[in-house]
Design a protein around this motif. Structure first.
Motif, PDB file in Angstrom:
ATOM      1  N   LEU A  50       0.838  -1.183   0.000  1.00 39.78           N
ATOM      2  CA  LEU A  50       0.000   0.000   0.000  1.00 39.78           C
ATOM      3  C   LEU A  50       0.882   1.244   0.000  1.00 39.78           C
ATOM      4  CD1 LEU A  50      -2.691  -1.020   2.648  1.00 39.78           C
ATOM      5  CD2 LEU A  50      -3.107  -0.649   0.208  1.00 39.78           C
ATOM      6  N   THR A  51       0.399   2.314  -0.591  1.00 34.26           N
ATOM      7  CA  THR A  51       1.183   3.547  -0.649  1.00 34.26           C
ATOM      8  C   THR A  51       1.128   4.276   0.696  1.00 34.26           C
ATOM      9  OG1 THR A  51      -0.731   4.679  -1.585  1.00 34.26           O
ATOM     10  CG2 THR A  51       0.910   3.830  -3.128  1.00 34.26           C
ATOM     11  N   ASP A  52       2.008   5.248   0.854  1.00 38.55           N
ATOM     12  CA  ASP A  52       2.180   5.914   2.150  1.00 38.55           C
ATOM     13  C   ASP A  52       0.928   6.641   2.628  1.00 38.55           C
ATOM     14  OD1 ASP A  52       4.787   5.006   2.229  1.00 38.55           O
ATOM     15  OD2 ASP A  52       5.662   6.875   1.487  1.00 38.55           O
ATOM     16  N   ASN A  53       0.080   7.092   1.711  1.00 39.47           N
ATOM     17  CA  ASN A  53      -1.105   7.851   2.126  1.00 39.47           C
ATOM     18  C   ASN A  53      -2.266   6.954   2.551  1.00 39.47           C
ATOM     19  OD1 ASN A  53      -1.615   6.892  -0.464  1.00 39.47           O
ATOM     20  ND2 ASN A  53      -2.796   8.697  -1.079  1.00 39.47           N
ATOM     21  N   ALA A  54      -2.112   5.635   2.437  1.00 44.10           N
ATOM     22  CA  ALA A  54      -3.227   4.723   2.731  1.00 44.10           C
ATOM     23  C   ALA A  54      -3.644   4.782   4.198  1.00 44.10           C
ATOM     24  CB  ALA A  54      -2.854   3.299   2.345  1.00 44.10           C
ATOM     25  N   ALA A  55      -2.691   4.822   5.105  1.00 48.23           N
ATOM     26  CA  ALA A  55      -3.021   4.784   6.534  1.00 48.23           C
ATOM     27  C   ALA A  55      -3.871   5.977   6.942  1.00 48.23           C
ATOM     28  CB  ALA A  55      -1.739   4.733   7.364  1.00 48.23           C
ATOM     29  N   GLU A  56      -3.535   7.147   6.460  1.00 47.65           N
ATOM     30  CA  GLU A  56      -4.304   8.348   6.791  1.00 47.65           C
ATOM     31  C   GLU A  56      -5.737   8.248   6.261  1.00 47.65           C
ATOM     32  OE1 GLU A  56      -4.218  13.205   6.010  1.00 47.65           O
ATOM     33  OE2 GLU A  56      -2.527  11.941   5.361  1.00 47.65           O
ATOM     34  N   LEU A  57      -5.881   7.725   5.052  1.00 47.60           N
ATOM     35  CA  LEU A  57      -7.211   7.565   4.476  1.00 47.60           C
ATOM     36  C   LEU A  57      -8.021   6.510   5.223  1.00 47.60           C
ATOM     37  CD1 LEU A  57      -6.208   7.720   0.713  1.00 47.60           C
ATOM     38  CD2 LEU A  57      -7.729   9.337   1.872  1.00 47.60           C
ATOM     39  N   LEU A  58      -7.384   5.407   5.569  1.00 52.98           N
ATOM     40  CA  LEU A  58      -8.090   4.337   6.276  1.00 52.98           C
ATOM     41  C   LEU A  58      -8.576   4.791   7.652  1.00 52.98           C
ATOM     42  CD1 LEU A  58      -5.811   1.352   5.250  1.00 52.98           C
ATOM     43  CD2 LEU A  58      -8.209   1.670   4.592  1.00 52.98           C
ATOM     44  N   ASP A  59      -7.852   5.692   8.278  1.00 55.39           N
ATOM     45  CA  ASP A  59      -8.284   6.225   9.577  1.00 55.39           C
ATOM     46  C   ASP A  59      -9.605   6.975   9.479  1.00 55.39           C
ATOM     47  OD1 ASP A  59      -6.251   5.210  11.106  1.00 55.39           O
ATOM     48  OD2 ASP A  59      -4.999   7.006  10.997  1.00 55.39           O
ATOM     49  N   LYS A  60      -9.964   7.405   8.283  1.00 53.86           N
ATOM     50  CA  LYS A  60     -11.181   8.197   8.093  1.00 53.86           C
ATOM     51  C   LYS A  60     -12.385   7.355   7.668  1.00 53.86           C
ATOM     52  CE  LYS A  60      -8.488  12.237   6.616  1.00 53.86           C
ATOM     53  NZ  LYS A  60      -8.254  13.207   5.513  1.00 53.86           N
ATOM     54  N   VAL A  61     -12.189   6.065   7.450  1.00 50.08           N
ATOM     55  CA  VAL A  61     -13.250   5.225   6.892  1.00 50.08           C
ATOM     56  C   VAL A  61     -14.461   5.170   7.822  1.00 50.08           C
ATOM     57  CG1 VAL A  61     -13.863   2.823   6.364  1.00 50.08           C
ATOM     58  CG2 VAL A  61     -11.782   3.820   5.421  1.00 50.08           C
ATOM     59  N   THR A  62     -15.647   5.362   7.223  1.00 49.51           N
ATOM     60  CA  THR A  62     -16.901   5.347   7.978  1.00 49.51           C
ATOM     61  C   THR A  62     -17.809   4.179   7.590  1.00 49.51           C
ATOM     62  OG1 THR A  62     -17.892   6.839   6.333  1.00 49.51           O
ATOM     63  CG2 THR A  62     -16.913   7.846   8.306  1.00 49.51           C
ATOM     64  N   HIS A  63     -17.641   3.630   6.380  1.00 49.31           N
ATOM     65  CA  HIS A  63     -18.474   2.543   5.885  1.00 49.31           C
ATOM     66  C   HIS A  63     -17.623   1.658   4.982  1.00 49.31           C
ATOM     67  CE1 HIS A  63     -21.142   6.004   6.598  1.00 49.31           C
ATOM     68  NE2 HIS A  63     -22.088   5.132   6.907  1.00 49.31           N
ATOM     69  N   CYS A  64     -18.144   0.465   4.680  1.00 52.73           N
ATOM     70  CA  CYS A  64     -17.431  -0.443   3.780  1.00 52.73           C
ATOM     71  C   CYS A  64     -18.422  -1.211   2.915  1.00 52.73           C
ATOM     72  CB  CYS A  64     -16.584  -1.428   4.586  1.00 52.73           C
ATOM     73  SG  CYS A  64     -15.690  -2.642   3.576  1.00 52.73           S
ATOM     74  N   PHE A  65     -18.102  -1.324   1.621  1.00 51.80           N
ATOM     75  CA  PHE A  65     -18.839  -2.199   0.702  1.00 51.80           C
ATOM     76  C   PHE A  65     -17.928  -3.378   0.349  1.00 51.80           C
ATOM     77  CE2 PHE A  65     -21.124   1.652  -1.475  1.00 51.80           C
ATOM     78  CZ  PHE A  65     -21.830   1.896  -0.315  1.00 51.80           C
ATOM     79  N   ILE A  66     -18.449  -4.586   0.430  1.00 46.02           N
ATOM     80  CA  ILE A  66     -17.715  -5.776   0.013  1.00 46.02           C
ATOM     81  C   ILE A  66     -18.509  -6.444  -1.103  1.00 46.02           C
ATOM     82  CG2 ILE A  66     -16.804  -8.024   0.705  1.00 46.02           C
ATOM     83  CD1 ILE A  66     -16.463  -6.892   3.532  1.00 46.02           C
ATOM     84  N   THR A  67     -17.949  -6.478  -2.302  1.00 47.00           N
ATOM     85  CA  THR A  67     -18.670  -6.998  -3.460  1.00 47.00           C
ATOM     86  C   THR A  67     -18.804  -8.512  -3.418  1.00 47.00           C
ATOM     87  OG1 THR A  67     -16.645  -7.124  -4.795  1.00 47.00           O
ATOM     88  CG2 THR A  67     -17.934  -5.080  -4.928  1.00 47.00           C
ATOM     89  N   HIS A  68     -17.805  -9.210  -2.886  1.00 53.94           N
ATOM     90  CA  HIS A  68     -17.867 -10.665  -2.746  1.00 53.94           C
ATOM     91  C   HIS A  68     -16.742 -11.092  -1.822  1.00 53.94           C
ATOM     92  CE1 HIS A  68     -14.804 -10.194  -5.835  1.00 53.94           C
ATOM     93  NE2 HIS A  68     -14.432 -11.455  -5.666  1.00 53.94           N
ATOM     94  N   SER A  69     -16.917 -12.263  -1.184  1.00 54.19           N
ATOM     95  CA  SER A  69     -15.916 -12.661  -0.197  1.00 54.19           C
ATOM     96  C   SER A  69     -15.622 -14.144  -0.158  1.00 54.19           C
ATOM     97  CB  SER A  69     -16.344 -12.205   1.204  1.00 54.19           C
ATOM     98  OG  SER A  69     -17.606 -12.760   1.537  1.00 54.19           O
TER      99      SER A  69
END
Length: 266
Positions: A50-69
């Motif tokens: 993952l790129t360096d900016n991923a952690a900052e963005l992930l800290d802001k996550v409020t919801h998640c969509f999972i298309t298949h698992s």
């Protein structure tokens, strides 16, 4: 609306104060086994960090969509390029509200995820003052699709934002075409890496199908699912050449890992 591309099929939709994580594969480079051992070089996945900016963005996550698992409710058959153990832990620890295909909801609840809705194909639910619709996805050509995790794509239509159709891991079907024609999305997202297992036909759209998907899409197109998994032979440059050839380069986006795309209502 901002689209933050993280890696492969994993990205974040930023809308107002909400950050919606799509298909979290969050583990370190090489934390997953190879997905092909014969057709392609047997490298462990993901192929990139993952790129360096991923952690900052992930800290802001409020919801998640999972298309298949998963396939057949068997842990060993979980599609870890859309939900890996690191992604599971992230969602479970933070109790992020999760939205998924109805078939996957019980499985994900058993993993400790905070599943808010399991949506049936073509059903619509209210989401953030707008609507969220699950669109059927067929994960492969021919017989191999019966053994894959056939989940869904998502159409998201929020107030004062461009609408977006995330096709998910699918080949080009009549359902996909219907979604494009019926919803007329401002943005479509296509998994264009042409993933293949060691047996059977491709489990994602071929380049010719991607071409048709782009031509059918009314406005902006984002192509992803590239250069992070050892069973995806199609590269960004291949799709760039394709869109140049068909004269569509001004409306097709092929984001680099860590890149942010911004879209506004016309």
């Amino acid at each position: 609306m901002n689209i933050h591309h993280l890696r492969s099929a994993t990205f974040i939709i930023e809308t107002g104060n909400n950050f919606i994580l799509i298909d979290p594969m969050l583990g370190k480079k090489g934390s997953l086994p190879a997905f092909s051992y014969v057709k392609f070089k047997a490298e462990k996945n993901p192929l990139v960090e993952l790129t360096d900016n991923a952690a900052e963005l992930l800290d802001k996550v409020t919801h998640c969509f999972i298309t298949h698992s998963q396939t057949f409710n068997i842990r060993a058959f979980q599609h870890t390029d859309h939900l890996d153990r690191t992604g599971e832990k992230f969602l479970a620890d933070k109790q992020i509200p999760v939205y998924t295909f109805s078939h996957d909801a019980p499985y994900l609840k058993n993993l400790g995820l905070n599943v808010q809705a399991g949506i049936e194909h073509w059903k619509e639910i209210q989401f953030l003052g707008g609507r969220l619709v699950a669109v059927p996805a067929k994960h492969g050509h021919g017989w191999i699709s019966k053994f894959m995790a056939n989940g869904c794509g998502f159409f998201l239509d929020l107030p004062n934002e461009p609408s977006i159709y995330i096709s998910g891991d699918t080949v080009l079907t009549e359902d996909v075409k219907t979604a494009i024609f019926q919803f007329n999305p401002d943005i479509t997202v296509v998994a264009a890496g042409e993933a293949q297992m060691d047996v059977g036909k491709p489990i994602l759209m071929t380049e010719s199908e991607v071409r048709k998907f782009i031509q059918l899409s009314p406005k902006h197109v984002i192509a992803n699912h590239f250069e992070a998994l050892n069973h995806c032979p199609v590269k960004r440059a291949d799709i760039q050449n394709l869109v140049t050839e068909i004269g569509e380069k001004d409306r097709v986006y092929i984001p680099d890992d860590g890149q942010t795309l911004s879209f506004h209502l016309n």
